[in-house]
Every structure is written in C-alpha cells, then in structure tokens.
Design a protein around this motif. Sequence first.
Motif, PDB file in Angstrom:
ATOM      1  N   PRO A 131      34.026 -35.755 -17.773  1.00 20.35           N
ATOM      2  CA  PRO A 131      32.669 -36.276 -17.927  1.00 20.35           C
ATOM      3  C   PRO A 131      32.588 -37.748 -17.495  1.00 20.35           C
ATOM      4  CG  PRO A 131      33.430 -35.192 -19.934  1.00 20.35           C
ATOM      5  CD  PRO A 131      34.630 -35.397 -19.071  1.00 20.35           C
ATOM      6  N   ASP A 174      38.463 -32.090 -13.700  1.00 20.81           N
ATOM      7  CA  ASP A 174      37.169 -32.771 -13.722  1.00 20.81           C
ATOM      8  C   ASP A 174      36.905 -33.308 -15.116  1.00 20.81           C
ATOM      9  OD1 ASP A 174      36.787 -32.078 -11.102  1.00 20.81           O
ATOM     10  OD2 ASP A 174      34.795 -31.215 -11.403  1.00 20.81           O
ATOM     11  N   ASN A 180      29.963 -34.869 -14.062  1.00 16.05           N
ATOM     12  CA  ASN A 180      31.393 -34.544 -13.980  1.00 16.05           C
ATOM     13  C   ASN A 180      31.902 -34.888 -12.598  1.00 16.05           C
ATOM     14  OD1 ASN A 180      30.614 -32.611 -16.335  1.00 16.05           O
ATOM     15  ND2 ASN A 180      32.847 -32.606 -16.293  1.00 16.05           N
ATOM     16  N   ASN A 227      32.435 -32.362 -22.259  1.00 18.32           N
ATOM     17  CA  ASN A 227      31.980 -33.551 -22.962  1.00 18.32           C
ATOM     18  C   ASN A 227      31.904 -33.286 -24.465  1.00 18.32           C
ATOM     19  OD1 ASN A 227      30.656 -36.099 -23.486  1.00 18.32           O
ATOM     20  ND2 ASN A 227      28.756 -34.927 -23.673  1.00 18.32           N
ATOM     21  N   THR A 238      38.018 -28.111 -16.134  1.00 18.59           N
ATOM     22  CA  THR A 238      36.969 -29.055 -16.531  1.00 18.59           C
ATOM     23  C   THR A 238      37.117 -29.426 -17.996  1.00 18.59           C
ATOM     24  OG1 THR A 238      35.415 -28.161 -14.906  1.00 18.59           O
ATOM     25  CG2 THR A 238      34.486 -29.440 -16.720  1.00 18.59           C
ATOM     26  N   HIS A 269      34.597 -39.789 -21.908  1.00 16.28           N
ATOM     27  CA  HIS A 269      34.094 -39.863 -20.545  1.00 16.28           C
ATOM     28  C   HIS A 269      34.505 -41.171 -19.867  1.00 16.28           C
ATOM     29  CE1 HIS A 269      30.670 -41.328 -23.190  1.00 16.28           C
ATOM     30  NE2 HIS A 269      30.981 -42.396 -22.481  1.00 16.28           N
TER      31      HIS A 269
END
Length: 268
Positions: free
Chosen positions: A116, A114, A136, A169, A166, A174
């Motif tokens: 941002p 995952d 996300n 950020n 994950t 992103h």
Amino acid sequence: MMNKLPISAFIVSKNEGHLLENCIKSVLFCDELIVVDLKSSDNTVEIAKKYGAKILSIEPLPVIEMIHQKHITEVKNNWVLITDPDEVTSPELAKEIHDDFISFNNSIEIGVVDVPLVYYFKSHQLKGTSWGGIKNRAYLIHKDRYVFTSNVHNGRFLKEGFIKHTIENTGKNHIHHYWMQGYKQIFEKHFRYLKNEGKSRFEQGFRTSFFTILQIPFHQFFNCYFKARGFKDGFTGVFLSLFRAWYFTAANIELYKYQRGVDKTELI
C-alpha cells in the motif's frame, strides 16, 4: 532493532538530500543500500555515505526506468527494494516485510511484492484525484523474475510464470510518498517525461487519432475531479485534475507525432 535482511534497497537521487535521510532510515532492515547519484550538487552523497550506502555516480538520464534497466544488475541480492528519496516506509510496513520475508524468499513463484502507498502533494495527503486514497505499487522485486525496460511509467513487469503477492492495507502499513513538493517540480518532472512518451507509448502498443486527442482533456478532468473525487482536495484537487488533463493530452500528441513518423518511414 530488526535483523538485516538479504535485500538491496535501490534509491535514485538528484539533489534530494533533504528527503534522502528519512527514506534511508526507513529501510535500514536491508543489508545493502545503493544510492544512484545523478551528479547532485547538494548533500545527497554525504547523506548516503553517512549510512554506509554504496554510491553509483552516473550522468542523469531522462527517466528513472532507464536507470533501473541499466544498473539493477549491480545489486548483490536477488531481492531488490525499489524506492525513491521522497518515499518513507512506515515502521508497520517494514515489520510486515521483515516478518514475512522468509516465505517470500522460499517461494519459487513470487516475483514481486506489492504494498500500500499514500500520495502527498506538498504536505497535503491526497484524499481524491487519481492519486488519492490507498494505492498499491511494486516494492520488493526479485531481479531474476522481473523485466526492466526503459518505457516511461510502465518500465517494469513480472515475467511470465511468476506471481505477485499483495500486502493488504491494515491502516498504517504503507509507504508515505511525498510525491511533489510544489508546482514547479511537477511541471519540470513531467516535461522531462514527455520527451519519451511518444516512443514509449508506441512500443507498448498504444495508438491514437486526432479525434481521440480532442476528447482526452474532458475525459481525464471528469475522471480525476468527479469520478476520483478530486473535489475532496479543494484547490489542489482542481489543479491536479487540470494537470492530468493537460499531461495526458500532451502525451497523446507526442504519441500521434511518433506514430505518424513511423508510418511515413514504412511508406518509403
């Protein structure tokens, strides 16, 4: 220039050639580019050919989840980067994926990465509403560790026994998601989604009632405009909060009609 990674970038496009080039240029660290063209009448195919992408020309389907379910097996790599023409991967995120890929690839547990993401409405980066701020989403998927279904909005999920990684950020790492370019587009796209919402929600286990439907528009507007600070986006925030209230109400009406049809069938 970064070395190419054994990743297949999978992009579905219909008449989005004006966005596609920036999207492709941001994922050139992938050693395979696949553009699924839904019978575009613009320069989508020309842009895809310019960057050496493999082109799958198919008839349009109602929702993108159906396309992923049917054609994701055509990629050559285990790792698939799922993106759209209206998304641009920042150089910072591309570098982080590139630097960390060996650890993803060597892991026997990671099934999805995952990352941002920030949303834009027209040229306005959303600060509030349900789409504002840093979100996300699944970006890099191992095709053998993920399930692809045709359900609207929730068509993909991690197989049991695998984990999600994950990427946090850090400011610029992103996806820039140029989500909607105008009012016409948002309604056209969501009217298309509505055709499948009833069945999709029912199959995911959702049920509703007439009383629940009456409450939805008020709850959705309050959550989007006040709780999610849609007021920070001015008129755009008002519009998107009203739009969300309408769409969730309409989607639950479709669910109500579908579940009543199922109930009647079971009585026969």
